[in-house]
Each structure stands twice: as C-alpha cells, then as structure tokens.
Design an enzyme around this catalytic site. Structure first.
Site, PDB file in Angstrom:
ATOM      1  CE  LYS A  83       4.789   3.781  -2.106  1.00  0.00           C
ATOM      2  NZ  LYS A  83       4.595   3.275  -3.490  1.00  0.00           N
TER       3      LYS A  83
HETATM    4  C1  LIG Z   1       4.409   4.047  -4.577  1.00  0.00           C
HETATM    5  C2  LIG Z   1       4.776   3.484  -5.863  1.00  0.00           C
HETATM    6  C3  LIG Z   1       5.137   4.282  -6.953  1.00  0.00           C
HETATM    7  C4  LIG Z   1       5.097   5.803  -6.885  1.00  0.00           C
HETATM    8  O1  LIG Z   1       6.083   6.318  -6.026  1.00  0.00           O
HETATM    9  P1  LIG Z   1       5.950   7.820  -5.473  1.00  0.00           P
HETATM   10  O2  LIG Z   1       7.049   7.976  -4.495  1.00  0.00           O
HETATM   11  O3  LIG Z   1       4.598   7.903  -4.833  1.00  0.00           O
HETATM   12  O4  LIG Z   1       6.073   8.732  -6.636  1.00  0.00           O
HETATM   13  C5  LIG Z   1       5.556   3.669  -8.121  1.00  0.00           C
HETATM   14  N1  LIG Z   1       5.576   2.325  -8.232  1.00  0.00           N
HETATM   15  C6  LIG Z   1       5.217   1.519  -7.220  1.00  0.00           C
HETATM   16  C7  LIG Z   1       5.250   0.056  -7.415  1.00  0.00           C
HETATM   17  C8  LIG Z   1       4.819   2.060  -6.004  1.00  0.00           C
HETATM   18  O5  LIG Z   1       4.475   1.255  -4.993  1.00  0.00           O
END
Ligand SMILES: *Cc1c(COP(=O)(O)O)cnc(C)c1O
Length: 462
Positions: free
Chosen positions: A112
């Site tokens: 993210k």
């Molecule tokens: C947010 C997240 C996901 C899922 O991603 P999306 O975009 O919500 O599908 C998977 N793995 C980790 C470690 C995350 O922080």
C-alpha cells in the site's frame, strides 16, 4: 481525462477532483471515461526505464494537465525515495515459470506504500496551490491505515483519521498507526470488524453536511489515484519478463480488489497479460462469485491474512461496471440487492466477460501455513501469510505462461503466523527496530456514525 461514476448519477470530474473526492456522491466509484492504450512499439520502448521513469509514462496520460510534466516527475521521485530497495518492486525467481514480485520495501512494509506515498505527494501539491485544508478519513484492515499515516503525518494542510477494527490488526500494524507523534494523526479503534469500519466510512461520505463541513477526502482503495499508482508495477514486472514479446499472468492476494483491478487496467492499456488470478483466504466471496456467479456475504472469519478478511470487496464494482457494458443503472441495481438481501447474481453475460480476464482460488488457514513452510524449503523465501495464500493459488493455476505472484507484505508484519508455520520469527528491518518501545496514542470508538462524526468535529474544532 474525465472521470465518471460506476453508478452513472454523480458529476463528471477531472483528475484532481476525482482524487480529492474518493467515493462519488451517488455511492459509486470513479473510473476513467476511456482507458488510454499504448501501442506495442510504445511498450517496447519502455524497456530499461527506472521505476520512476516508468511511473511517469504510465501515470501521466490519466492526469492530463493537472500537474506540469516536471512537477509530476518531482512528486514521483519524492514518493519512492524512501523505499528500501533500488528496484522498488524487485522480482525473485521461485521456479522455472514463477516469479515473486516483492512489494514490501516501502516505509510500512506493505504494497500500500506504493499508492499512498504517491497520493500523499499529489494531494499535498494540489492543496498547496490554494491553501485549503482537508480531512482524510480512512478505514483499514491494517495496512492501509499505517501507509496513510506514514504518507500524511505532519503535512500542513491535512488531518488524518484512521478507523481500524479493535483487536483485529496485528501488533506491528497497530503500533505503526498509534505511535506517530504528529498532532494531525488520529488513530481510532472501532468496536467492530473491517466491514463495519468500511460501512461507517461510506456513511460519513453519504452525510453531505459532515462531508462538506470538514472537507472530507478519502484515500481508501476506492480512490482512483491509488489504483492508478499500482498499475505501474504490473508494467515493471511485465517488461522485466519480456513484454511486449511475451505474455505474463499475475496472481494477486485479494481483499478489496484494488490491487488486482490495477492489473486489469494495465491489461486494458495494452500490457500483454494472459490472466489475472484472484487469490482469497477463507473469506472467499470473490472465489465463490467467480465460480458460481453468486456474490453473497456470509460473514467474516478472522484469518492469518487479516488484510484480506473482507466480505464487501469495494473495487469489484469497477470490474462489474465494465462487465455490465458500463451501465450505471445495472450496477446500482446489483448494489441495492447487496444492501437489501446480502447478495446478488452476476448476469451470465457479465460473468462470461469477467472469466475471460480473471481466474480465482482460495487457501484455507492450514494451506496458508503449509505454503509458508513448503516455499521456505523449496526456494528459501519466507512469505507473509497474504503472499502465501497467493503462492498456493498460483501453483494451482500454473500453465498460464510466466506467472508473477505479488508479495504484498513483509513477513515481519505478521511474525506470529510466520513463526507458527516455519519456526522462524522474522525480524523488523533496522529502521523500525524501536517500534515496540514507542508510546501508543489511540481512541476506542463505538460502531456508530453519530459518535464518530462528533468526535472528528470536536478534534477539528468544527
Ligand atoms: C490490502 C492488502 C491486500 C489486499 O489488497 P486489495 O487491494 O484490498 O485487494 C493483500 N495483502 C496485503 C498485505 C494488504 O495489505
């Protein structure tokens, strides 16, 4: 570039407004009116670019003239300067036709950061032009919140409030949200699960008096600018593995569908992607929906991969919008059914379209731990539980040509599950080693819209 809502009833916006707005006023999500595509020659010419140069090429067609060329280049450079790896998104080979893309070298050790660090720079630059002040409220299952706080802490024109489900995030995730000392950062532990956090956030956006009164802005994965930032690493991996001459498939640990939807956009932009594989944990609404056509909520079961513990997968609405021939009224009808009866049936023609791009699979809790163990033995790679879910599903979907599995978090963010699986307790990188010694600052809040909006107004003095 103009942006339209998936429900067809909200004003059409430019890039800057779509970024600041988050959720559209009709409850829908903003998508580009038209996705610009590169030619094969243009993609071939991208080989060898640095991550930042590539980001500029991929992102700029969507931004129009909202930022001047040099300004955008400068903001991209700042966004990725704090990453702990020169390649930003390095690839590791797991097998003959299988690579892992490590997306956890940013400041909070999860993918993210790729989107949040950039959106922080873009929003700050946009606000600095006019001097206005905004309030960012985000809902998080753990990683979005820490990434948002890291990106916005100390910025002059932004207050940031993060709602996380009390007791349901890992200790590292919680401490990353509760230990920053800046006074514009507010961590709120909500008495509920992640879907409650997401629902209360949606309620705040639908409370127009509150929304306008505090100048509410969203940075959740529904924000178009976040999806856009994530498109870049699909190109980065594709090019490294031979695009446009060779097709690649991707397996993506999926919750809110933001990450994998960025892959869908990369495919529409002309990157030769064979298939995008949705990997879910035991909270498998998307896997069930793809296999049966029934999108139906069954409640959330906390898992070893908490960032994927979700029933309402918000960005799936964007894929549905395309699969339904961009018919906003049809999307609205399905979303009404979801709200009223907890589910909907994907129309046959739309399901067929989705299956041309997406495959899916799930991993149980035991399979997640077993994959951490087996991958460590096979390749020496220590996976976080989310990445392990995807590696398991990628193995099941081998035979789609070259496969790239996205590793979305560093194993040290989830040390208990990793230790349980492997006997190894992964250490935090040195720059974070003092996390457990820092003082925490957090407010516990009930799962209630009125209580939340009063608290936020009070903190802002509004
Ligand atoms: C947010 C997240 C996901 C899922 O991603 P999306 O975009 O919500 O599908 C998977 N793995 C980790 C470690 C995350 O922080």
């Amino acid at each position: 570039m103009r942006y339209i809502s998936t429900r067809g009833q909200a004003p059409i916006l430019g890039f800057g407004e779509a970024m600041m707005t988050g959720l559209a006023r009709d409850g829908g999500l903003y998508v580009p009116e038209r996705v610009p595509a590169f030619t094969r020659e243009e993609i071939a010419a991208m080989a060898g670019l640095s991550y930042e140069e590539l980001a500029f090429k991929v992102i700029s067609p969507f931004i129009g003239d909202f930022f001047a060329e040099d300004e955008l280049k400068g903001l991209i450079a700042k966004a990725y300067a704090g990453f702990g790896h020169a390649a930003r998104a390095p690839l590791k080979q797991l097998g003959t036709d299988h690579f892992l893309m490590e997306l956890f070298h940013g400041p909070t050790l999860a993918f993210k950061d790729f989107a949040m660090q950039l959106i922080g720079q873009l929003m700050q630059a946009a606000l600095a032009r006019t001097g206005e002040r905004i309030t960012i409220v985000g809902a998080t299952s753990g990683d979005t919140g820490s990434a948002a706080i890291e990106a916005f802490r100390g910025l002059a024109n932004v207050d940031v409030f993060i709602l996380f489900p009390h007791g349901r995030v890992s200790e590292v995730q919680r401490r990353q949200m509760t230990t920053p000392v800046e006074s514009n950062v507010h961590a709120l532990a909500l008495e509920g699960d992640f879907d409650d956090c997401q629902s209360r956030l949606k309620d705040m956006f639908n409370d127009f008096d509150f929304r306008d009164g505090v100048r509410l802005a969203g940075v959740n994965s529904i924000n178009w600018a976040r999806v856009l930032a994530q498109v870049v690493y699909y190109f980065h991996a594709g090019l490294a593995l031979g695009a446009p001459g060779r097709k690649v498939s991707f397996t993506v640990p999926t919750g809110n569908f933001g990450d994998i939807f960025a892959g869908y956009i990369a495919r529409k932009m002309g990157l030769p992607i064979e298939r995008l594989v949705i990997a879910t944990n035991q909270n498998d609404i998307l896997d069930r929906a793809m296999k049966t056509g029934e999108y139906r909520m069954t409640g959330v079961d906390p898992s070893y991969s908490p960032s994927m513990d979700i029933q309402i997968s918000s960005n799936f609405e964007r894929a549905l919008f395309d699969a339904l021939g961009r018919d906003g009224a049809a999307v609205q009808a399905l979303m009404d059914s979801l709200k009223q009866s907890g589910g909907f049936t994907i129309p046959a023609e739309a399901l067929k379209m989705l299956r041309e791009t997406f495959l899916s699979g799930r991993a149980s809790e035991e399979e997640t731990l077993a994959t951490i163990r087996s991958e460590l033995a096979a390749s020496g790679e220590l996976l976080c539980p989310h990445s392990a879910v995807a590696v398991k599903v990628a193995h099941e979907n081998a035979g789609q040509g070259m496969m790239v599995t996205l590793a979305t978090a560093h194993p040290a963010k989830f040390p208990d599950a990793v230790e349980k699986a492997s006997g190894l307790r992964p250490a935090l990188p040195p720059r974070m080693a003092d996390l457990f010694g820092r003082e925490e600052r957090v407010t516990r809040v009930p799962n209630d819209l009125g209580a939340l909006t009063s608290l936020i107004r009070e903190r802002l003095g509004k």
